[in-house]
Design a protein around this motif. Sequence first.
Motif, PDB file in Angstrom:
ATOM      1  N   GLU A 159     118.127   1.446  70.528  1.00  0.00           N
ATOM      2  CA  GLU A 159     119.187   0.546  70.790  1.00  0.00           C
ATOM      3  C   GLU A 159     118.790  -0.570  70.429  1.00  0.00           C
ATOM      4  OE1 GLU A 159     122.169   1.571  72.021  1.00  0.00           O
ATOM      5  OE2 GLU A 159     121.025   3.647  72.232  1.00  0.00           O
ATOM      6  N   VAL A 160     119.676  -1.759  70.286  1.00  0.00           N
ATOM      7  CA  VAL A 160     119.562  -3.004  69.807  1.00  0.00           C
ATOM      8  C   VAL A 160     119.117  -3.880  70.877  1.00  0.00           C
ATOM      9  CG1 VAL A 160     120.481  -5.027  68.647  1.00  0.00           C
ATOM     10  CG2 VAL A 160     120.920  -2.678  67.653  1.00  0.00           C
ATOM     11  N   TRP A 161     117.977  -4.501  70.728  1.00  0.00           N
ATOM     12  CA  TRP A 161     117.534  -5.411  72.030  1.00  0.00           C
ATOM     13  C   TRP A 161     117.551  -6.834  71.497  1.00  0.00           C
ATOM     14  CZ3 TRP A 161     116.581  -3.362  76.777  1.00  0.00           C
ATOM     15  CH2 TRP A 161     116.177  -2.003  76.731  1.00  0.00           C
ATOM     16  N   ARG A 162     117.851  -7.670  72.264  1.00  0.00           N
ATOM     17  CA  ARG A 162     117.719  -9.302  71.904  1.00  0.00           C
ATOM     18  C   ARG A 162     116.594  -9.695  72.934  1.00  0.00           C
ATOM     19  NH1 ARG A 162     122.506 -11.721  73.359  1.00  0.00           N
ATOM     20  NH2 ARG A 162     121.844 -11.561  75.502  1.00  0.00           N
ATOM     21  N   VAL A 163     115.684 -10.498  72.263  1.00  0.00           N
ATOM     22  CA  VAL A 163     114.542 -10.802  72.791  1.00  0.00           C
ATOM     23  C   VAL A 163     114.229 -12.265  72.593  1.00  0.00           C
ATOM     24  CG1 VAL A 163     111.818 -10.800  73.075  1.00  0.00           C
ATOM     25  CG2 VAL A 163     113.066  -8.737  72.220  1.00  0.00           C
ATOM     26  N   ALA A 164     114.344 -13.170  73.567  1.00  0.00           N
ATOM     27  CA  ALA A 164     114.133 -14.617  73.740  1.00  0.00           C
ATOM     28  C   ALA A 164     112.776 -14.935  73.371  1.00  0.00           C
ATOM     29  CB  ALA A 164     114.406 -15.312  74.926  1.00  0.00           C
ATOM     30  N   VAL A 165     112.615 -16.025  72.421  1.00  0.00           N
ATOM     31  CA  VAL A 165     111.254 -16.445  71.857  1.00  0.00           C
ATOM     32  C   VAL A 165     111.017 -17.822  71.756  1.00  0.00           C
ATOM     33  CG1 VAL A 165     111.014 -13.983  70.530  1.00  0.00           C
ATOM     34  CG2 VAL A 165     111.893 -16.188  69.306  1.00  0.00           C
ATOM     35  N   ARG A 166     109.876 -18.433  72.246  1.00  0.00           N
ATOM     36  CA  ARG A 166     109.627 -19.534  72.125  1.00  0.00           C
ATOM     37  C   ARG A 166     108.078 -19.916  71.753  1.00  0.00           C
ATOM     38  NH1 ARG A 166     106.843 -22.631  75.736  1.00  0.00           N
ATOM     39  NH2 ARG A 166     106.186 -21.666  77.405  1.00  0.00           N
ATOM     40  N   TYR A 167     107.940 -20.959  71.074  1.00  0.00           N
ATOM     41  CA  TYR A 167     106.665 -21.477  70.770  1.00  0.00           C
ATOM     42  C   TYR A 167     105.952 -21.830  72.068  1.00  0.00           C
ATOM     43  CZ  TYR A 167     102.850 -24.049  68.404  1.00  0.00           C
ATOM     44  OH  TYR A 167     101.546 -24.450  68.118  1.00  0.00           O
ATOM     45  N   ALA A 168     104.827 -21.351  72.505  1.00  0.00           N
ATOM     46  CA  ALA A 168     104.001 -21.631  73.541  1.00  0.00           C
ATOM     47  C   ALA A 168     102.801 -22.564  73.404  1.00  0.00           C
ATOM     48  CB  ALA A 168     103.498 -20.289  74.227  1.00  0.00           C
ATOM     49  N   GLY A 169     102.524 -22.714  72.039  1.00  0.00           N
ATOM     50  CA  GLY A 169     101.370 -23.768  71.603  1.00  0.00           C
ATOM     51  C   GLY A 169     100.436 -23.055  70.737  1.00  0.00           C
ATOM     52  N   ALA A 170      99.380 -23.857  70.332  1.00  0.00           N
ATOM     53  CA  ALA A 170      98.396 -23.510  69.540  1.00  0.00           C
ATOM     54  C   ALA A 170      97.753 -22.422  69.955  1.00  0.00           C
ATOM     55  CB  ALA A 170      97.476 -24.479  69.185  1.00  0.00           C
ATOM     56  N   ASP A 171      97.086 -21.560  69.208  1.00  0.00           N
ATOM     57  CA  ASP A 171      96.237 -20.554  69.240  1.00  0.00           C
ATOM     58  C   ASP A 171      94.857 -21.045  69.799  1.00  0.00           C
ATOM     59  OD1 ASP A 171      94.179 -18.331  69.329  1.00  0.00           O
ATOM     60  OD2 ASP A 171      95.054 -17.693  67.328  1.00  0.00           O
ATOM     61  N   PRO A 172      94.514 -20.659  71.179  1.00  0.00           N
ATOM     62  CA  PRO A 172      93.402 -21.096  71.855  1.00  0.00           C
ATOM     63  C   PRO A 172      92.157 -20.816  71.014  1.00  0.00           C
ATOM     64  CG  PRO A 172      94.140 -19.382  72.902  1.00  0.00           C
ATOM     65  CD  PRO A 172      95.238 -19.664  71.955  1.00  0.00           C
ATOM     66  N   ARG A 173      92.118 -19.950  70.368  1.00  0.00           N
ATOM     67  CA  ARG A 173      90.913 -19.578  69.429  1.00  0.00           C
ATOM     68  C   ARG A 173      90.634 -20.641  68.295  1.00  0.00           C
ATOM     69  NH1 ARG A 173      92.435 -13.866  67.158  1.00  0.00           N
ATOM     70  NH2 ARG A 173      94.239 -15.285  66.641  1.00  0.00           N
ATOM     71  N   VAL A 174      91.516 -21.455  67.862  1.00  0.00           N
ATOM     72  CA  VAL A 174      91.428 -22.523  67.021  1.00  0.00           C
ATOM     73  C   VAL A 174      90.570 -23.569  67.593  1.00  0.00           C
ATOM     74  CG1 VAL A 174      92.308 -24.453  65.518  1.00  0.00           C
ATOM     75  CG2 VAL A 174      93.530 -22.223  65.883  1.00  0.00           C
ATOM     76  N   ALA A 175      90.889 -24.066  68.937  1.00  0.00           N
ATOM     77  CA  ALA A 175      90.086 -25.050  69.510  1.00  0.00           C
ATOM     78  C   ALA A 175      88.757 -24.311  69.852  1.00  0.00           C
ATOM     79  CB  ALA A 175      90.624 -25.533  70.925  1.00  0.00           C
ATOM     80  N   LEU A 176      88.646 -23.169  70.352  1.00  0.00           N
ATOM     81  CA  LEU A 176      87.321 -22.542  70.728  1.00  0.00           C
ATOM     82  C   LEU A 176      86.346 -22.462  69.575  1.00  0.00           C
ATOM     83  CD1 LEU A 176      85.581 -21.015  72.800  1.00  0.00           C
ATOM     84  CD2 LEU A 176      86.730 -18.862  72.005  1.00  0.00           C
ATOM     85  N   ARG A 177      86.756 -22.261  68.330  1.00  0.00           N
ATOM     86  CA  ARG A 177      85.929 -22.022  67.203  1.00  0.00           C
ATOM     87  C   ARG A 177      85.475 -23.482  66.654  1.00  0.00           C
ATOM     88  NH1 ARG A 177      90.698 -19.444  63.730  1.00  0.00           N
ATOM     89  NH2 ARG A 177      91.535 -21.356  62.795  1.00  0.00           N
ATOM     90  N   GLN A 178      86.230 -24.429  67.061  1.00  0.00           N
ATOM     91  CA  GLN A 178      85.600 -25.896  66.708  1.00  0.00           C
ATOM     92  C   GLN A 178      84.560 -26.457  67.698  1.00  0.00           C
ATOM     93  OE1 GLN A 178      86.418 -27.247  63.895  1.00  0.00           O
ATOM     94  NE2 GLN A 178      87.763 -25.446  63.604  1.00  0.00           N
ATOM     95  N   ASP A 179      84.583 -25.807  68.863  1.00  0.00           N
ATOM     96  CA  ASP A 179      83.592 -26.212  69.895  1.00  0.00           C
ATOM     97  C   ASP A 179      82.221 -25.706  69.468  1.00  0.00           C
ATOM     98  OD1 ASP A 179      82.129 -27.014  72.114  1.00  0.00           O
ATOM     99  OD2 ASP A 179      83.242 -25.567  73.559  1.00  0.00           O
ATOM    100  N   ALA A 180      81.412 -26.491  69.006  1.00  0.00           N
ATOM    101  CA  ALA A 180      80.100 -26.286  68.671  1.00  0.00           C
ATOM    102  C   ALA A 180      79.020 -26.713  69.397  1.00  0.00           C
ATOM    103  CB  ALA A 180      79.761 -26.851  66.983  1.00  0.00           C
ATOM    104  N   ASP A 181      79.553 -27.435  70.558  1.00  0.00           N
ATOM    105  CA  ASP A 181      78.391 -27.888  71.595  1.00  0.00           C
ATOM    106  C   ASP A 181      78.302 -26.986  72.454  1.00  0.00           C
ATOM    107  OD1 ASP A 181      76.818 -29.594  73.006  1.00  0.00           O
ATOM    108  OD2 ASP A 181      78.826 -30.489  73.802  1.00  0.00           O
ATOM    109  N   LEU A 182      77.465 -26.136  72.298  1.00  0.00           N
ATOM    110  CA  LEU A 182      77.185 -24.885  73.090  1.00  0.00           C
ATOM    111  C   LEU A 182      76.233 -25.191  74.262  1.00  0.00           C
ATOM    112  CD1 LEU A 182      76.925 -21.941  70.536  1.00  0.00           C
ATOM    113  CD2 LEU A 182      78.828 -22.466  71.879  1.00  0.00           C
ATOM    114  N   SER A 183      76.667 -24.962  75.437  1.00  0.00           N
ATOM    115  CA  SER A 183      75.714 -25.031  76.409  1.00  0.00           C
ATOM    116  C   SER A 183      74.723 -24.027  76.790  1.00  0.00           C
ATOM    117  CB  SER A 183      76.610 -25.400  77.917  1.00  0.00           C
ATOM    118  OG  SER A 183      77.340 -24.158  78.181  1.00  0.00           O
ATOM    119  N   ALA A 184      73.922 -23.984  77.681  1.00  0.00           N
ATOM    120  CA  ALA A 184      72.944 -22.739  77.905  1.00  0.00           C
ATOM    121  C   ALA A 184      73.725 -21.683  78.599  1.00  0.00           C
ATOM    122  CB  ALA A 184      71.868 -23.099  78.768  1.00  0.00           C
ATOM    123  N   ASP A 185      74.926 -21.914  79.088  1.00  0.00           N
ATOM    124  CA  ASP A 185      75.495 -20.700  79.824  1.00  0.00           C
ATOM    125  C   ASP A 185      76.767 -20.223  78.635  1.00  0.00           C
ATOM    126  OD1 ASP A 185      74.875 -21.136  82.343  1.00  0.00           O
ATOM    127  OD2 ASP A 185      76.409 -22.333  83.030  1.00  0.00           O
TER     128      ASP A 185
END
Length: 192
Positions: free
Chosen positions: A81-107
Amino acid sequence: MIFDRATLDGIVSGRVDRAYRRWTHPQVKAGSQQRTAVGVIEFGAVEQVDADAISDADARAAGQRDAVTLRKKLARRVEGEVWRVAVRYAGADPRVALRQDADLSADDRADLDRRLARMDAAADEPWTRPALEVIRDQPAVVSTELAASLDMERFVFKRRVRRLKELGLTESLEVGYRISPRGAAYLDGSQG
């Protein structure tokens, strides 16, 4: 759901707020999200609709020229059957910010050590560090060559690199990969 780049750009800009698909049962749930090339897309209401009732305005809101064009695309698949799906932009991929975070703590480092050790333990032999190093040393090299240099099947290599990407250690390029700032910091601070 797979979206072409024009549709993704339309979702980000707000011009596209729905998608139509022919399915035997819904493939997404309201409230779920999907990472894409432009960021995170969130799905809203998922409703079965009559394809003949889709208007030109509905089709344009789905990134299509008109209803006839949309119906032709939907007709490529005969089952379901044909389905309609509502879509919206929810923001940037969180992996983008994560991969830029080079300040690694001991944890952070301990968490990465634990996760990579678990990945290595699940494989026939340790692969995470060699994969990170080959990506660092050979950025933008096609995956087939990188996999061969590690004596690994290409599809196995690509699947494994996706897992490294989830941790923010690598990023995909048009061709091949590169080590992220987070991945470089991890390699620089860990023992080989």
